[in-house]
Design an enzyme around this catalytic site. Structure first.
Site: not given
Ligand code: ARG
Length: 457
Positions: A15, A102, A147-148, A269, A275, A277, A282, A309, A314, A317
Protein backbone atom coordinates in the site's frame (compact mmCIF):
# COMPACT_ATOMS: atom_id res chain seq x y z
CA UNK A 1 8.91 -11.53 4.52
CA UNK A 2 7.85 -10.29 1.13
CA UNK A 3 11.38 -10.73 -0.21
CA UNK A 4 10.58 -14.31 -1.08
CA UNK A 5 7.51 -13.24 -2.99
CA UNK A 6 7.24 -12.21 -6.55
CA UNK A 7 7.21 -8.59 -7.61
CA UNK A 8 3.65 -8.92 -8.75
CA UNK A 9 2.53 -10.16 -5.34
CA UNK A 10 4.40 -7.32 -3.65
CA UNK A 11 2.70 -4.84 -5.92
CA UNK A 12 -0.71 -6.29 -5.27
CA UNK A 13 -0.33 -6.50 -1.50
CA UNK A 14 1.56 -3.31 -0.88
CA UNK A 15 0.00 0.00 0.00
CA UNK A 16 3.08 2.23 0.04
CA UNK A 17 2.14 3.64 -3.35
CA UNK A 18 -0.84 5.41 -1.79
CA UNK A 19 -0.47 5.30 1.99
CA UNK A 20 2.74 7.34 1.86
CA UNK A 21 0.46 10.34 2.06
CA UNK A 22 0.01 9.42 5.74
CA UNK A 23 3.71 9.86 6.57
CA UNK A 24 3.40 12.98 8.70
CA UNK A 25 0.69 11.47 10.84
CA UNK A 26 2.46 8.12 11.01
CA UNK A 27 5.63 9.79 12.25
CA UNK A 28 3.84 12.09 14.69
CA UNK A 29 2.11 9.03 16.16
CA UNK A 30 5.40 7.16 16.44
CA UNK A 31 7.09 10.09 18.17
CA UNK A 32 4.31 10.37 20.73
CA UNK A 33 4.44 6.61 21.27
CA UNK A 34 8.25 6.61 21.74
CA UNK A 35 8.12 9.45 24.25
CA UNK A 36 5.40 7.69 26.22
CA UNK A 37 7.46 4.46 26.28
CA UNK A 38 10.30 6.44 27.87
CA UNK A 39 8.05 8.21 30.39
CA UNK A 40 6.72 4.84 31.48
CA UNK A 41 10.23 3.36 31.78
CA UNK A 42 9.48 0.82 29.04
CA UNK A 43 12.47 2.06 26.98
CA UNK A 44 15.32 4.25 28.22
CA UNK A 45 15.26 8.00 27.74
CA UNK A 46 18.41 7.75 25.62
CA UNK A 47 16.89 5.16 23.30
CA UNK A 48 13.68 7.17 22.93
CA UNK A 49 15.66 10.32 22.17
CA UNK A 50 17.55 8.51 19.40
CA UNK A 51 14.33 7.13 17.96
CA UNK A 52 12.60 10.51 18.04
CA UNK A 53 15.57 12.20 16.40
CA UNK A 54 15.64 9.55 13.69
CA UNK A 55 11.91 9.94 13.06
CA UNK A 56 12.23 13.71 12.75
CA UNK A 57 15.04 13.26 10.25
CA UNK A 58 12.86 10.91 8.20
CA UNK A 59 9.96 13.36 8.26
CA UNK A 60 12.27 16.12 6.99
CA UNK A 61 13.65 13.84 4.28
CA UNK A 62 10.16 13.05 3.03
CA UNK A 63 9.12 16.72 3.30
CA UNK A 64 12.08 17.72 1.15
CA UNK A 65 11.48 14.94 -1.35
CA UNK A 66 14.84 13.33 -0.54
CA UNK A 67 13.41 10.12 0.84
CA UNK A 68 13.76 7.13 -1.43
CA UNK A 69 10.68 4.96 -1.22
CA UNK A 70 11.64 1.33 -1.72
CA UNK A 71 8.82 -0.66 -3.33
CA UNK A 72 10.01 -3.65 -1.31
CA UNK A 73 8.57 -1.92 1.77
CA UNK A 74 4.98 -2.98 2.09
CA UNK A 75 3.51 0.18 3.54
CA UNK A 76 4.37 3.55 5.05
CA UNK A 77 4.99 1.98 8.48
CA UNK A 78 7.57 -0.45 7.08
CA UNK A 79 9.19 2.25 4.94
CA UNK A 80 9.69 4.54 7.94
CA UNK A 81 10.87 1.71 10.17
CA UNK A 82 13.36 0.42 7.61
CA UNK A 83 14.85 3.90 7.27
CA UNK A 84 14.92 4.26 11.07
CA UNK A 85 17.05 1.11 11.32
CA UNK A 86 19.49 2.62 8.83
CA UNK A 87 19.63 5.89 10.74
CA UNK A 88 19.82 4.76 14.37
CA UNK A 89 20.63 1.05 14.22
CA UNK A 90 19.15 -1.77 16.29
CA UNK A 91 17.50 0.56 18.81
CA UNK A 92 14.92 1.25 16.08
CA UNK A 93 13.49 -2.17 16.92
CA UNK A 94 12.27 -0.84 20.28
CA UNK A 95 9.78 1.61 18.76
CA UNK A 96 7.24 -1.07 17.99
CA UNK A 97 7.04 -2.17 21.65
CA UNK A 98 3.42 -2.18 22.78
CA UNK A 99 2.12 -1.40 19.35
CA UNK A 100 0.97 -3.20 16.21
CA UNK A 101 0.52 -1.99 12.68
CA UNK A 102 -3.15 -2.65 13.26
CA UNK A 103 -3.59 0.08 15.86
CA UNK A 104 -0.94 2.18 14.13
CA UNK A 105 -2.82 2.37 10.82
CA UNK A 106 -6.10 3.07 12.61
CA UNK A 107 -4.32 5.96 14.36
CA UNK A 108 -2.82 7.31 11.13
CA UNK A 109 -6.08 7.32 9.22
CA UNK A 110 -7.92 8.97 12.09
CA UNK A 111 -5.31 11.73 12.45
CA UNK A 112 -5.16 12.27 8.72
CA UNK A 113 -8.92 12.46 8.37
CA UNK A 114 -9.30 14.80 11.32
CA UNK A 115 -6.95 17.27 9.60
CA UNK A 116 -8.63 16.85 6.23
CA UNK A 117 -12.08 17.46 7.70
CA UNK A 118 -10.79 20.75 9.13
CA UNK A 119 -9.58 21.70 5.63
CA UNK A 120 -12.83 20.63 3.99
CA UNK A 121 -14.78 22.72 6.48
CA UNK A 122 -12.65 25.79 5.74
CA UNK A 123 -13.28 25.35 2.00
CA UNK A 124 -16.97 24.76 2.61
CA UNK A 125 -17.10 27.93 4.68
CA UNK A 126 -15.65 29.75 1.69
CA UNK A 127 -18.26 28.28 -0.64
CA UNK A 128 -21.10 29.20 1.74
CA UNK A 129 -19.67 32.69 1.83
CA UNK A 130 -19.63 32.86 -1.96
CA UNK A 131 -23.29 31.78 -2.10
CA UNK A 132 -24.29 34.46 0.39
CA UNK A 133 -22.20 37.11 -1.39
CA UNK A 134 -23.99 36.34 -4.65
CA UNK A 135 -27.36 36.69 -2.90
CA UNK A 136 -26.19 39.95 -1.32
CA UNK A 137 -25.23 41.33 -4.73
CA UNK A 138 -28.80 40.86 -6.04
CA UNK A 139 -31.05 41.26 -3.01
CA UNK A 140 -34.12 42.45 -4.99
CA UNK A 141 -33.98 40.35 -8.14
CA UNK A 142 -37.09 38.26 -8.77
CA UNK A 143 -37.26 35.10 -10.80
CA UNK A 144 -39.73 32.33 -11.41
CA UNK A 145 -39.44 29.63 -8.80
CA UNK A 146 -39.80 26.18 -10.32
CA UNK A 147 -41.37 22.87 -9.49
CA UNK A 148 -41.06 20.08 -12.07
CA UNK A 149 -38.90 22.61 -13.93
CA UNK A 150 -42.14 24.46 -14.69
CA UNK A 151 -42.62 28.00 -13.56
CA UNK A 152 -44.51 27.77 -10.28
CA UNK A 153 -44.47 30.94 -8.17
CA UNK A 154 -42.24 33.99 -8.23
CA UNK A 155 -39.41 34.08 -5.69
CA UNK A 156 -36.44 36.26 -4.93
CA UNK A 157 -33.23 35.08 -6.61
CA UNK A 158 -31.57 35.57 -3.21
CA UNK A 159 -34.12 33.21 -1.64
CA UNK A 160 -33.31 30.54 -4.20
CA UNK A 161 -29.58 30.94 -3.54
CA UNK A 162 -30.07 30.79 0.21
CA UNK A 163 -31.63 27.36 -0.24
CA UNK A 164 -28.10 26.22 -1.15
CA UNK A 165 -26.69 28.02 1.84
CA UNK A 166 -28.98 25.89 4.04
CA UNK A 167 -27.89 22.66 2.33
CA UNK A 168 -24.22 23.51 2.65
CA UNK A 169 -24.66 24.52 6.28
CA UNK A 170 -26.18 21.13 7.06
CA UNK A 171 -23.26 19.52 5.23
CA UNK A 172 -20.95 21.41 7.54
CA UNK A 173 -22.90 20.26 10.60
CA UNK A 174 -22.59 16.68 9.38
CA UNK A 175 -18.82 17.05 9.12
CA UNK A 176 -18.63 18.63 12.58
CA UNK A 177 -20.50 15.65 13.92
CA UNK A 178 -18.45 13.13 11.96
CA UNK A 179 -15.18 14.45 13.38
CA UNK A 180 -16.32 13.55 16.91
CA UNK A 181 -16.23 9.89 15.95
CA UNK A 182 -13.03 10.26 13.93
CA UNK A 183 -11.12 11.91 16.75
CA UNK A 184 -10.78 8.83 18.96
CA UNK A 185 -7.34 7.46 19.87
CA UNK A 186 -6.85 3.75 19.09
CA UNK A 187 -3.20 3.22 20.17
CA UNK A 188 -2.90 0.72 22.97
CA UNK A 189 -5.20 -1.72 21.21
CA UNK A 190 -2.18 -3.58 19.84
CA UNK A 191 -2.95 -6.24 17.27
CA UNK A 192 -6.48 -6.67 18.69
CA UNK A 193 -6.39 -7.53 22.40
CA UNK A 194 -4.53 -4.65 24.03
CA UNK A 195 -0.85 -4.71 25.06
CA UNK A 196 0.90 -6.27 28.08
CA UNK A 197 3.03 -3.20 28.93
CA UNK A 198 2.24 -0.42 31.42
CA UNK A 199 1.58 2.13 28.69
CA UNK A 200 -0.16 5.46 29.27
CA UNK A 201 -2.78 5.93 26.61
CA UNK A 202 -4.12 9.22 28.01
CA UNK A 203 -0.83 11.05 27.64
CA UNK A 204 -0.45 9.87 24.03
CA UNK A 205 -3.98 11.03 23.28
CA UNK A 206 -3.28 14.42 24.84
CA UNK A 207 -0.06 14.87 22.89
CA UNK A 208 -1.77 13.98 19.62
CA UNK A 209 -4.82 16.17 20.26
CA UNK A 210 -7.43 13.42 20.71
CA UNK A 211 -10.54 14.01 22.78
CA UNK A 212 -11.28 10.36 23.53
CA UNK A 213 -9.67 6.93 23.85
CA UNK A 214 -11.17 3.98 22.03
CA UNK A 215 -12.91 1.77 24.57
CA UNK A 216 -12.65 -1.66 22.94
CA UNK A 217 -9.41 -2.87 21.39
CA UNK A 218 -11.12 -5.24 18.95
CA UNK A 219 -13.44 -2.55 17.68
CA UNK A 220 -10.57 -0.07 17.47
CA UNK A 221 -8.56 -2.17 15.00
CA UNK A 222 -11.53 -3.63 13.14
CA UNK A 223 -13.89 -0.84 12.26
CA UNK A 224 -13.68 1.86 9.66
CA UNK A 225 -17.20 3.18 10.09
CA UNK A 226 -15.70 6.65 10.46
CA UNK A 227 -14.33 6.34 6.91
CA UNK A 228 -17.75 5.29 5.63
CA UNK A 229 -19.29 8.19 7.52
CA UNK A 230 -16.89 10.72 6.01
CA UNK A 231 -17.40 9.26 2.53
CA UNK A 232 -21.16 9.63 3.09
CA UNK A 233 -20.71 13.25 4.20
CA UNK A 234 -18.64 13.89 1.08
CA UNK A 235 -21.17 12.18 -1.19
CA UNK A 236 -24.07 14.19 0.23
CA UNK A 237 -22.09 17.41 -0.03
CA UNK A 238 -21.22 16.74 -3.68
CA UNK A 239 -24.82 15.78 -4.37
CA UNK A 240 -25.77 19.28 -3.21
CA UNK A 241 -22.99 20.82 -5.28
CA UNK A 242 -24.18 18.88 -8.33
CA UNK A 243 -27.62 20.49 -8.03
CA UNK A 244 -26.14 23.96 -7.85
CA UNK A 245 -23.79 23.15 -10.73
CA UNK A 246 -26.72 21.89 -12.78
CA UNK A 247 -28.59 25.14 -12.21
CA UNK A 248 -25.53 27.15 -13.21
CA UNK A 249 -25.43 25.15 -16.43
CA UNK A 250 -29.14 25.71 -17.05
CA UNK A 251 -29.10 29.37 -16.13
CA UNK A 252 -26.11 30.14 -18.33
CA UNK A 253 -27.75 28.49 -21.36
CA UNK A 254 -28.96 30.61 -24.26
CA UNK A 255 -32.56 29.77 -23.41
CA UNK A 256 -32.38 30.93 -19.80
CA UNK A 257 -29.64 33.53 -20.00
CA UNK A 258 -30.02 34.31 -16.29
CA UNK A 259 -26.32 34.34 -15.50
CA UNK A 260 -22.92 34.68 -17.04
CA UNK A 261 -20.08 32.60 -15.62
CA UNK A 262 -16.64 34.26 -15.69
CA UNK A 263 -14.20 33.52 -18.51
CA UNK A 264 -11.85 31.58 -16.27
CA UNK A 265 -14.55 28.98 -15.74
CA UNK A 266 -15.97 28.56 -19.24
CA UNK A 267 -14.39 27.38 -22.45
CA UNK A 268 -15.01 28.27 -26.04
CA UNK A 269 -15.49 25.77 -28.80
CA UNK A 270 -12.91 25.33 -31.51
CA UNK A 271 -15.56 25.27 -34.23
CA UNK A 272 -18.50 27.19 -32.80
CA UNK A 273 -17.24 30.63 -31.84
CA UNK A 274 -20.48 31.71 -30.16
CA UNK A 275 -20.16 29.12 -27.42
CA UNK A 276 -19.27 29.59 -23.78
CA UNK A 277 -19.39 26.14 -22.36
CA UNK A 278 -19.80 25.88 -18.58
CA UNK A 279 -17.25 23.05 -18.39
CA UNK A 280 -16.27 23.58 -14.78
CA UNK A 281 -19.86 23.47 -13.58
CA UNK A 282 -20.37 20.34 -15.67
CA UNK A 283 -17.31 18.71 -14.15
CA UNK A 284 -18.38 19.62 -10.63
CA UNK A 285 -21.75 18.03 -11.42
CA UNK A 286 -20.04 14.88 -12.67
CA UNK A 287 -17.46 14.51 -9.88
CA UNK A 288 -20.33 13.53 -7.61
CA UNK A 289 -20.29 10.12 -9.25
CA UNK A 290 -16.91 9.14 -7.89
CA UNK A 291 -17.85 10.09 -4.33
CA UNK A 292 -20.87 7.79 -4.56
CA UNK A 293 -18.59 5.05 -5.86
CA UNK A 294 -16.18 5.62 -2.98
CA UNK A 295 -18.96 5.36 -0.43
CA UNK A 296 -20.19 2.09 -1.89
CA UNK A 297 -16.59 0.81 -2.03
CA UNK A 298 -15.92 1.20 1.70
CA UNK A 299 -19.36 -0.07 2.68
CA UNK A 300 -18.72 -3.16 0.59
CA UNK A 301 -15.24 -3.69 2.04
CA UNK A 302 -16.70 -3.63 5.55
CA UNK A 303 -19.73 -5.75 4.84
CA UNK A 304 -19.61 -9.18 6.54
CA UNK A 305 -15.97 -8.72 7.52
CA UNK A 306 -15.30 -10.91 10.55
CA UNK A 307 -13.62 -9.28 13.56
CA UNK A 308 -11.06 -8.05 14.02
CA UNK A 309 -8.37 -6.70 11.66
CA UNK A 310 -8.32 -8.18 8.17
CA UNK A 311 -6.13 -7.06 5.35
CA UNK A 312 -9.30 -6.01 3.54
CA UNK A 313 -9.12 -2.89 5.67
CA UNK A 314 -6.16 -1.68 3.66
CA UNK A 315 -8.71 -1.05 0.91
CA UNK A 316 -10.23 1.77 2.96
CA UNK A 317 -7.64 4.25 1.81
CA UNK A 318 -7.77 4.91 -1.92
CA UNK A 319 -11.49 5.61 -1.92
CA UNK A 320 -11.11 7.82 1.15
CA UNK A 321 -8.24 9.75 -0.41
CA UNK A 322 -10.17 10.16 -3.64
CA UNK A 323 -13.20 11.54 -1.80
CA UNK A 324 -10.97 13.92 0.18
CA UNK A 325 -9.30 15.19 -3.01
CA UNK A 326 -12.50 15.40 -5.02
CA UNK A 327 -14.39 17.24 -2.30
CA UNK A 328 -11.59 19.72 -1.65
CA UNK A 329 -10.93 20.48 -5.31
CA UNK A 330 -14.61 20.80 -6.13
CA UNK A 331 -15.27 23.12 -3.19
CA UNK A 332 -12.42 25.34 -4.14
CA UNK A 333 -13.35 25.51 -7.83
CA UNK A 334 -17.03 26.16 -7.11
CA UNK A 335 -16.26 28.86 -4.52
CA UNK A 336 -14.08 30.69 -7.01
CA UNK A 337 -16.51 30.15 -9.91
CA UNK A 338 -19.49 31.54 -7.99
CA UNK A 339 -17.58 34.75 -7.36
CA UNK A 340 -17.41 35.30 -11.13
CA UNK A 341 -21.15 34.83 -11.69
CA UNK A 342 -23.04 37.85 -12.93
CA UNK A 343 -26.82 37.80 -13.02
CA UNK A 344 -28.96 39.37 -15.73
CA UNK A 345 -31.77 40.42 -13.43
CA UNK A 346 -33.84 42.02 -16.20
CA UNK A 347 -33.74 38.79 -18.16
CA UNK A 348 -34.76 36.83 -15.07
CA UNK A 349 -37.68 39.19 -14.52
CA UNK A 350 -38.75 39.07 -18.18
CA UNK A 351 -38.69 35.31 -18.22
CA UNK A 352 -41.47 35.18 -15.65
CA UNK A 353 -44.73 34.21 -17.36
CA UNK A 354 -47.65 35.66 -15.46
CA UNK A 355 -49.18 32.21 -15.16
CA UNK A 356 -47.08 32.13 -12.00
CA UNK A 357 -49.72 34.40 -10.43
CA UNK A 358 -52.44 31.74 -10.69
CA UNK A 359 -51.93 30.76 -7.05
CA UNK A 360 -52.31 34.40 -6.06
CA UNK A 361 -55.70 34.52 -7.82
CA UNK A 362 -56.82 31.53 -5.80
CA UNK A 363 -55.45 33.13 -2.62
CA UNK A 364 -57.39 36.31 -3.49
CA UNK A 365 -60.65 34.38 -3.60
CA UNK A 366 -59.82 32.62 -0.34
CA UNK A 367 -59.46 36.05 1.27
CA UNK A 368 -62.98 36.79 0.03
CA UNK A 369 -64.26 33.73 1.83
CA UNK A 370 -64.11 30.88 -0.72
CA UNK A 371 -62.75 27.48 0.35
CA UNK A 372 -59.29 26.98 -1.18
CA UNK A 373 -60.32 24.03 -3.38
CA UNK A 374 -63.13 26.05 -5.01
CA UNK A 375 -60.85 29.06 -5.39
CA UNK A 376 -58.29 26.82 -7.06
CA UNK A 377 -60.89 25.53 -9.52
CA UNK A 378 -61.84 29.08 -10.55
CA UNK A 379 -58.23 30.14 -10.90
CA UNK A 380 -57.54 27.09 -13.09
CA UNK A 381 -60.51 27.97 -15.30
CA UNK A 382 -59.20 31.52 -15.63
CA UNK A 383 -55.74 30.28 -16.58
CA UNK A 384 -57.37 28.06 -19.20
CA UNK A 385 -59.34 31.05 -20.48
CA UNK A 386 -56.13 33.08 -20.76
CA UNK A 387 -54.49 30.28 -22.70
CA UNK A 388 -57.54 29.86 -25.00
CA UNK A 389 -57.72 33.56 -25.79
CA UNK A 390 -53.95 33.94 -26.07
CA UNK A 391 -53.94 36.60 -23.36
CA UNK A 392 -51.63 36.99 -20.45
CA UNK A 393 -53.33 37.04 -17.05
CA UNK A 394 -52.56 40.73 -16.71
CA UNK A 395 -54.51 41.48 -19.91
CA UNK A 396 -57.72 40.02 -18.54
CA UNK A 397 -60.31 42.66 -17.77
CA UNK A 398 -62.38 42.97 -14.60
CA UNK A 399 -65.52 42.00 -16.56
CA UNK A 400 -63.87 38.80 -17.69
CA UNK A 401 -62.77 38.04 -14.12
CA UNK A 402 -66.27 38.57 -12.89
CA UNK A 403 -67.61 36.05 -15.39
CA UNK A 404 -65.69 33.46 -13.36
CA UNK A 405 -66.68 34.75 -9.93
CA UNK A 406 -68.62 37.76 -8.66
CA UNK A 407 -66.17 37.94 -5.76
CA UNK A 408 -63.55 39.60 -7.95
CA UNK A 409 -63.25 43.34 -7.27
CA UNK A 410 -61.05 45.84 -9.11
CA UNK A 411 -58.16 45.18 -6.72
CA UNK A 412 -57.64 41.91 -8.60
CA UNK A 413 -56.04 44.06 -11.31
CA UNK A 414 -53.27 44.95 -8.85
CA UNK A 415 -51.87 41.43 -8.98
CA UNK A 416 -48.16 41.55 -9.64
CA UNK A 417 -45.04 39.49 -9.24
CA UNK A 418 -43.77 41.89 -6.57
CA UNK A 419 -46.99 41.64 -4.57
CA UNK A 420 -46.97 37.89 -4.90
CA UNK A 421 -43.43 37.74 -3.49
CA UNK A 422 -44.16 40.22 -0.68
CA UNK A 423 -47.29 38.34 0.33
CA UNK A 424 -45.28 35.26 1.30
CA UNK A 425 -44.29 36.89 4.51
CA UNK A 426 -43.90 33.86 6.77
CA UNK A 427 -40.66 32.78 8.42
CA UNK A 428 -38.74 30.90 5.73
CA UNK A 429 -40.84 32.49 2.96
CA UNK A 430 -39.68 34.56 0.01
CA UNK A 431 -41.01 38.00 1.08
CA UNK A 432 -38.20 40.57 0.95
CA UNK A 433 -38.27 41.20 4.71
CA UNK A 434 -37.93 37.47 5.38
CA UNK A 435 -35.12 37.08 2.87
CA UNK A 436 -33.34 40.10 4.31
CA UNK A 437 -33.39 38.58 7.76
CA UNK A 438 -32.30 35.19 6.39
CA UNK A 439 -29.39 36.92 4.66
CA UNK A 440 -28.49 38.73 7.86
CA UNK A 441 -28.61 35.51 9.84
CA UNK A 442 -26.37 33.77 7.30
CA UNK A 443 -23.91 36.65 7.23
CA UNK A 444 -23.85 36.75 11.02
CA UNK A 445 -23.20 33.01 11.26
CA UNK A 446 -20.41 33.11 8.68
CA UNK A 447 -18.74 36.03 10.39
CA UNK A 448 -18.80 34.39 13.78
CA UNK A 449 -17.39 31.18 12.28
CA UNK A 450 -14.59 33.25 10.73
CA UNK A 451 -13.84 34.92 14.07
CA UNK A 452 -13.77 31.56 15.84
CA UNK A 453 -11.42 30.19 13.18
CA UNK A 454 -9.09 33.18 13.61
CA UNK A 455 -8.98 32.85 17.38
CA UNK A 456 -8.03 29.15 17.17
CA UNK A 457 -5.30 29.77 14.60
N1 ARG B 1 -1.10 -1.47 5.23
C1 ARG B 1 -1.93 -1.98 6.26
C2 ARG B 1 -3.31 -1.34 6.17
O1 ARG B 1 -3.44 -0.39 5.51
C3 ARG B 1 -1.35 -1.68 7.59
C4 ARG B 1 -1.68 -2.69 8.65
C5 ARG B 1 -1.09 -4.00 8.30
N2 ARG B 1 -1.31 -4.93 9.33
C6 ARG B 1 -1.14 -6.23 9.12
N3 ARG B 1 -1.35 -7.03 10.11
N4 ARG B 1 -0.78 -6.68 7.96
O2 ARG B 1 -4.26 -1.80 6.75
Amino acid sequence: MLESKSYEVQEYAGSLRFDRRLYRHDIAGSIAHARMLARQGIVSDADAALIVQGLETIRDEIDRGDFIFDPADEDIHMAVEARLFKLVGEVAGKLHTGRSRNDQIALDVRMYLRDEIADVRRLLHNLRNAVVELAERYPDAVMAGYTHLQQAQPVLFAHHLLAYYEMFTRDDERLADCVKRVNVMPLGSGALAGVPYPIDRESVARELGFDLLSTNSIDAVADRDFVAEFNACGAILLMHISRLAEELVLWSSTEFGFIRIGDGFTTGSSIMPQKRNPDLAELARAKTGRTYGNLIAILTVLKSLPLSYNRDLQEDKESLFDTVDTVKNTLSICGAMLRTVEADTARMRDAIRDGVLATDIADYLVCKGLPFREAHRISAALSQHARDTGKSLSAISLEEYRRFSPLFGDDILNLSVERSVSARNVPGGTAPTQVRSALNAARHMLNSEARREKSTD
